[in-house]
Design an enzyme around this catalytic site. Structure first.
Site, PDB file in Angstrom:
ATOM      1  N   ASP A 121       0.695  -1.658  -0.189  1.00 46.39           N
ATOM      2  CA  ASP A 121      -0.262   0.341   0.027  1.00 46.39           C
ATOM      3  C   ASP A 121       0.894   1.044  -0.222  1.00 46.39           C
ATOM      4  O   ASP A 121       2.188   0.766   1.066  1.00 46.39           O
ATOM      5  CB  ASP A 121      -1.382   0.049   1.500  1.00 46.39           C
ATOM      6  CG  ASP A 121      -1.924   0.763   1.291  1.00 46.39           C
ATOM      7  OD1 ASP A 121      -2.509   1.281   0.244  1.00 46.39           O
ATOM      8  OD2 ASP A 121      -2.758   1.005   2.009  1.00 46.39           O
ATOM      9  N   HIS A 178       3.104   3.774  -9.099  1.00 50.03           N
ATOM     10  CA  HIS A 178       2.813   2.034  -9.075  1.00 50.03           C
ATOM     11  C   HIS A 178       4.325   1.399 -10.100  1.00 50.03           C
ATOM     12  O   HIS A 178       4.174  -0.109  -9.743  1.00 50.03           O
ATOM     13  CB  HIS A 178       1.521   1.609  -9.853  1.00 50.03           C
ATOM     14  CG  HIS A 178       0.166   2.006  -9.069  1.00 50.03           C
ATOM     15  ND1 HIS A 178       0.352   1.221  -7.908  1.00 50.03           N
ATOM     16  CD2 HIS A 178      -0.907   2.779  -9.969  1.00 50.03           C
ATOM     17  CE1 HIS A 178      -1.531   1.677  -7.473  1.00 50.03           C
ATOM     18  NE2 HIS A 178      -2.034   2.818  -8.488  1.00 50.03           N
ATOM     19  N   LEU A 214      12.157 -20.094  -4.419  1.00 48.29           N
ATOM     20  CA  LEU A 214      10.570 -19.201  -3.825  1.00 48.29           C
ATOM     21  C   LEU A 214       9.192 -19.612  -5.008  1.00 48.29           C
ATOM     22  O   LEU A 214       9.440 -19.779  -6.042  1.00 48.29           O
ATOM     23  CB  LEU A 214      11.302 -17.780  -3.782  1.00 48.29           C
ATOM     24  CG  LEU A 214      10.168 -17.147  -3.465  1.00 48.29           C
ATOM     25  CD1 LEU A 214      10.042 -16.879  -2.137  1.00 48.29           C
ATOM     26  CD2 LEU A 214      10.598 -15.120  -4.472  1.00 48.29           C
TER      27      LEU A 214
HETATM   28  C1  FPP Z   1      -1.961   0.562  -3.605  1.00 44.95           C
HETATM   29  O1  FPP Z   1      -1.517   1.262  -2.772  1.00 44.95           O
HETATM   30  C2  FPP Z   1      -1.658  -0.312  -4.548  1.00 44.95           C
HETATM   31  C3  FPP Z   1      -1.719  -1.005  -5.298  1.00 44.95           C
HETATM   32  C4  FPP Z   1      -3.558  -1.140  -4.704  1.00 44.95           C
HETATM   33  C5  FPP Z   1      -1.355  -2.168  -6.834  1.00 44.95           C
HETATM   34  C6  FPP Z   1      -0.127  -2.543  -6.475  1.00 44.95           C
HETATM   35  C7  FPP Z   1       0.287  -2.799  -8.022  1.00 44.95           C
HETATM   36  C8  FPP Z   1       1.500  -3.200  -7.811  1.00 44.95           C
HETATM   37  C9  FPP Z   1       3.062  -2.547  -6.274  1.00 44.95           C
HETATM   38  C10 FPP Z   1       2.435  -2.902  -9.496  1.00 44.95           C
HETATM   39  C11 FPP Z   1       2.530  -4.036 -10.204  1.00 44.95           C
HETATM   40  C12 FPP Z   1       2.328  -5.119  -8.912  1.00 44.95           C
HETATM   41  C13 FPP Z   1       3.566  -6.114  -9.504  1.00 44.95           C
HETATM   42  C14 FPP Z   1       3.440  -7.613  -8.882  1.00 44.95           C
HETATM   43  C15 FPP Z   1       4.359  -6.347 -10.786  1.00 44.95           C
HETATM   44  P1  FPP Z   1      -2.391   2.513  -3.473  1.00 44.95           P
HETATM   45  O2  FPP Z   1      -2.324   3.115  -5.019  1.00 44.95           O
HETATM   46  O3  FPP Z   1      -3.493   2.074  -3.090  1.00 44.95           O
HETATM   47  O4  FPP Z   1      -1.767   3.361  -2.756  1.00 44.95           O
HETATM   48  P2  FPP Z   1      -2.619   4.736  -1.254  1.00 44.95           P
HETATM   49  O5  FPP Z   1      -3.156   4.050  -0.738  1.00 44.95           O
HETATM   50  O6  FPP Z   1      -1.413   5.740  -1.557  1.00 44.95           O
HETATM   51  O7  FPP Z   1      -3.362   5.631  -3.053  1.00 44.95           O
END
Ligand code: FPP
Length: 243
Positions: free
Chosen positions: A19, A36, A130
């Site tokens: 997050d 992201h 892994l």
């Molecule tokens: C939550 O942060 C994150 C996500 C919903 C997306 C996670 C995706 C990635 C880390 C990128 C690609 C993943 C892989 C496995 C290659 P948020 O957007 O809710 O953040 P915020 O709470 O600060 O708005």
């Protein structure tokens, strides 16, 4: 006694709710997608660091079933990132002995994405260092409901039989990996429908670090904290029983 379908002691299953990507970007005056993208790099760092810290299974929450509610652009950009990751990391995973697989629903993903998942899973199937699992269109409650709907309604459903059904939904023939350590970055403290059944006895670790800033040192700190905790699974520690 713990159910036999759960892997025990000499394996460490870490699961991560990644997050903070959006906030990381917004604080820098950047579009959320930049968070992201940096988050993808953090995934790569984490996967590389995991085996050296004794982690044998790593599950990351990349896209929850509730994330479909996000703006269309963000959903498309996230899917594109995941697609690129699956295509580009496949060879690196093979070289490093990493088995990559995806958990979650596939019926709402594009045919291209489904093909990329299949290709990555097939190419890396022999990896033994892994087991790296990416949760995409994942909802723990949906998974539990689907497992329950397989019950024939005739015989009593034992806990072991239910666990096997749950495991079978993701990786037929592979025991269900109970989560040992559940990490959430970004400062929030909730489970957000992630691996609810498998985390019944997980040690929870919350950090204020935003996911794009997460690295090997943060993972090490979480694993060290995990090893400092005493896990009792509801029992009394042996030393305290006097036997
Ligand atoms: C939550 O942060 C994150 C996500 C919903 C997306 C996670 C995706 C990635 C880390 C990128 C690609 C993943 C892989 C496995 C290659 P948020 O957007 O809710 O953040 P915020 O709470 O600060 O708005």
């Amino acid at each position: 006694m713990m159910p036999s379908t759960f892997q025990q002691s000499n394996s460490l299953h870490a699961a991560i709710i990644m997050d903070g990507n959006g906030r990381w970007a917004t604080r820098r005056g950047l579009p959320r997608i930049e968070g992201h993208k940096e988050g993808s790099k953090a995934v790569r760092r984490t996967v590389e660091a995991a085996p050296g810290l004794g982690i044998t299974t790593l599950t990351v929450y990349a896209f929850s079933s509730d994330n479909w509610k996000r703006p269309r652009d963000e959903v498309q950009q996230l899917m594109a990132l995941l697609y690129d990751y699956l295509r580009h990391e496949k060879d690196r995973c093979v070289a490093q002995g990493i088995r990559l697989s995806v958990i979650g629903r596939r019926d709402r993903l594009s045919p291209l994405m489904r093909a990329a998942i299949r290709a990555a899973e097939t190419a890396t199937a022999g990896g033994a260092t892994l087991h790296f699992r990416i949760a995409i269109d994942y909802s723990a409650r949906d998974t539990i409901l689907r497992a329950a709907s397989r019950w024939d309604g005739q015989t009593a459903m034992t806990r072991d039989a239910f666990l096997e059904t749950l495991a079978d939904l993701h990786h037929p023939g592979v025991p269900l990996p109970e989560v040992d350590l559940l990490i959430r970055t970004g400062g929030e403290k909730r489970l957000s429908d992630f691996l609810l059944w498998e985390s019944a006895y997980a040690e929870l670790y919350f950090t204020d670090r935003m996911w794009p800033d997460f690295g090997a040192d943060d993972l090490r700190a979480a694993v060290e904290e995990f090893h400092r905790r005493t896990r009792r699974f509801g029992a009394v520690p042996v030393a305290a029983t006097g036997s």
